[in-house]
Design a protein around this motif. Structure first.
Motif, short mmCIF file in Angstrom:
data_model
loop_
_atom_site.label_atom_id
_atom_site.label_comp_id
_atom_site.label_asym_id
_atom_site.label_seq_id
_atom_site.Cartn_x
_atom_site.Cartn_y
_atom_site.Cartn_z
N GLU A 8 15.67 -10.08 -41.44
CA GLU A 8 15.70 -10.42 -40.02
C GLU A 8 16.94 -9.83 -39.35
O GLU A 8 16.86 -9.21 -38.28
CB GLU A 8 15.68 -11.94 -39.85
CG GLU A 8 15.28 -12.38 -38.46
CD GLU A 8 14.92 -13.86 -38.42
OE1 GLU A 8 14.40 -14.32 -37.41
OE2 GLU A 8 15.19 -14.55 -39.43
N ILE A 9 18.08 -10.02 -39.97
CA ILE A 9 19.32 -9.46 -39.43
C ILE A 9 19.25 -7.94 -39.46
O ILE A 9 19.74 -7.26 -38.55
CB ILE A 9 20.53 -9.98 -40.22
CG1 ILE A 9 20.64 -11.49 -40.05
CG2 ILE A 9 21.80 -9.31 -39.76
CD1 ILE A 9 21.85 -12.10 -40.69
N ALA A 10 18.65 -7.39 -40.52
CA ALA A 10 18.52 -5.93 -40.60
C ALA A 10 17.75 -5.39 -39.41
O ALA A 10 18.12 -4.37 -38.82
CB ALA A 10 17.84 -5.54 -41.91
N ASP A 11 16.67 -6.06 -39.05
CA ASP A 11 15.92 -5.63 -37.88
C ASP A 11 16.78 -5.64 -36.63
O ASP A 11 16.82 -4.66 -35.86
CB ASP A 11 14.72 -6.56 -37.67
CG ASP A 11 13.53 -6.15 -38.50
OD1 ASP A 11 13.66 -5.17 -39.26
OD2 ASP A 11 12.47 -6.79 -38.39
N ALA A 12 17.50 -6.74 -36.43
CA ALA A 12 18.35 -6.85 -35.25
C ALA A 12 19.39 -5.75 -35.23
O ALA A 12 19.60 -5.08 -34.20
CB ALA A 12 19.02 -8.22 -35.22
N LEU A 13 20.04 -5.52 -36.37
CA LEU A 13 21.05 -4.47 -36.42
C LEU A 13 20.42 -3.12 -36.18
O LEU A 13 21.02 -2.24 -35.55
CB LEU A 13 21.75 -4.49 -37.78
CG LEU A 13 22.76 -5.61 -37.99
CD1 LEU A 13 23.45 -5.44 -39.33
CD2 LEU A 13 23.78 -5.63 -36.88
N GLY A 14 19.22 -2.93 -36.69
CA GLY A 14 18.53 -1.67 -36.47
C GLY A 14 18.39 -1.34 -35.00
O GLY A 14 18.79 -0.27 -34.57
N THR A 15 17.85 -2.25 -34.24
CA THR A 15 17.71 -1.98 -32.80
C THR A 15 19.07 -1.89 -32.12
O THR A 15 19.24 -1.15 -31.17
CB THR A 15 16.88 -3.08 -32.12
OG1 THR A 15 17.56 -4.32 -32.24
CG2 THR A 15 15.51 -3.20 -32.78
N LEU A 16 20.04 -2.65 -32.64
CA LEU A 16 21.36 -2.63 -32.02
C LEU A 16 22.06 -1.28 -32.22
O LEU A 16 22.82 -0.83 -31.36
CB LEU A 16 22.21 -3.76 -32.62
CG LEU A 16 23.23 -4.41 -31.71
CD1 LEU A 16 22.58 -4.86 -30.43
CD2 LEU A 16 23.89 -5.58 -32.41
N LEU A 17 21.79 -0.65 -33.36
CA LEU A 17 22.46 0.61 -33.66
C LEU A 17 21.69 1.82 -33.17
O LEU A 17 22.12 2.95 -33.37
CB LEU A 17 22.69 0.73 -35.17
CG LEU A 17 23.72 -0.24 -35.76
CD1 LEU A 17 23.83 -0.05 -37.25
CD2 LEU A 17 25.06 -0.05 -35.09
N ARG A 18 20.55 1.60 -32.53
CA ARG A 18 19.79 2.74 -31.99
C ARG A 18 20.64 3.54 -31.02
O ARG A 18 21.42 3.00 -30.24
CB ARG A 18 18.55 2.22 -31.25
CG ARG A 18 17.55 1.56 -32.14
CD ARG A 18 16.51 2.55 -32.62
NE ARG A 18 15.31 2.52 -31.82
CZ ARG A 18 14.34 1.63 -31.95
NH1 ARG A 18 14.46 0.64 -32.82
NH2 ARG A 18 13.26 1.69 -31.22
N ARG A 19 20.43 4.84 -31.06
CA ARG A 19 21.15 5.72 -30.14
C ARG A 19 20.91 5.31 -28.70
O ARG A 19 21.84 5.22 -27.90
CB ARG A 19 20.66 7.16 -30.35
CG ARG A 19 21.73 8.16 -30.68
CD ARG A 19 21.07 9.47 -31.06
NE ARG A 19 19.89 9.75 -30.27
CZ ARG A 19 19.91 10.47 -29.16
NH1 ARG A 19 21.02 10.99 -28.73
NH2 ARG A 19 18.80 10.69 -28.50
N GLY A 20 19.65 5.07 -28.36
CA GLY A 20 19.31 4.72 -27.00
C GLY A 20 19.94 3.42 -26.54
O GLY A 20 20.32 3.29 -25.38
N THR A 21 20.03 2.46 -27.45
CA THR A 21 20.64 1.19 -27.10
C THR A 21 22.06 1.39 -26.61
O THR A 21 22.44 0.92 -25.54
CB THR A 21 20.64 0.25 -28.32
OG1 THR A 21 19.31 0.15 -28.82
CG2 THR A 21 21.15 -1.11 -27.94
#
Lengths: 149, 149
Positions: A8-21
């Motif tokens: 769950e945290i991995a998913d959140a970090l994934g979107t958080l670390l997106r270039r576009g974010t």
DNA sequence: AAGAATAGCGTGCGCGACGCACGCAATCTG
DNA sequence: CAGATTGCGTGCGTCGCGCACGCTATTCTT
């Protein structure tokens, strides 16, 4: 600990670390603050606000960048009047980078905007829940696999 | 809500969005997985794992990148044997991008590594605290100023 | 059914960011 | 006082990225 937690945290970090974010957030934070301040130059301002006046080399170490990059960004910010180069009184070959008044103001408003964004998205949370979340997030970031290598 | 909350989270996000943070994390996650998979190419693999086989244009929209960039990364990954180009049976001008077996394995191990990192840094937390933190973080990221714009 | 318009793909091109290394000026050292 | 060292700015090569073009296959129009 259940297995879900890590994923769950991995998913959140994934979107958080997106270039576009990162790009979108910086765009919102620096909107209308002038042409010179953007995703690449702001870390110089922010780092300088943390350290106070210092040399380009020290600031490079602070923000994790090459010294030459700091120099170039500094010239851009200097031309925009957000940053000032002043000769080091103790060492005549050294030049100190320091924020001008408007530079400090820029950092201040940017940080206030970020805090406002965060508080807005936490507005519907129970206060003590938001508080504990903030503490936990801070603890997680400082002790996790993100510490200074 | 106390004022500190916004600033505390802002600090955490600040360090989380640092360029170096992202670079270090990706370096650790993709270490030893071959020359082709790195910070730039992994999003292609990961996105493809989410969507399943699809066109380069769709994948570009998925990972927030230009179509040409996806094409180039796809060729790199194809040469490394992690990705396969197969002609779309329904449309002879279209080519579908699909993960090979090793490609799927690469994504799997990378995600497991990330989850392991996270669980390691949460090891000392009380289980229910970690659980609530995970839920809150997920909620914060999906509803905050980070949603798809 | 045939020509025009469209969609999908790969690639050439220019732009901007980055790191490395060089030259210049100032300082330290013996 | 001469050589080594430090701090700084800049030229150069590299790389990632978006835009736009050409080519092929498909769909639309009449």
């Amino acid at each position: 600990m259940p297995n879900d937690v890590g994923h769950e945290i991995a998913d959140a970090l994934g979107t958080l670390l997106r270039r576009g974010t990162r790009a979108r957030l910086y765009a919102r934070l620096t909107d209308g603050l002038g042409e010179a301040v953007d995703e690449t130059t702001y870390p110089v301002l922010s780092g300088l606000a943390r350290t106070g006046p210092c040399s380009a080399a020290d600031l490079a170490g602070e923000i994790g960048l090459d010294r030459s990059g700091v120099t170039r960004r500094a010239t851009r910010l200097e031309e925009a009047g957000l940053l000032r180069r002043e000769p080091d009184p103790d060492d005549r070959r050294a030049t100190l980078l320091a924020l001008t008044e408007t530079g400090q103001q820029t950092v201040k408003t940017t940080r206030q905007r970020l805090a406002a964004f965060i508080e807005a998205s936490l507005a519907s949370w129970p206060p003590e829940e938001a508080q504990s979340f903030a503490r936990q997030l801070h603890r997680f970031v400082t002790t996790g696999p993100f510490a200074e290598s």
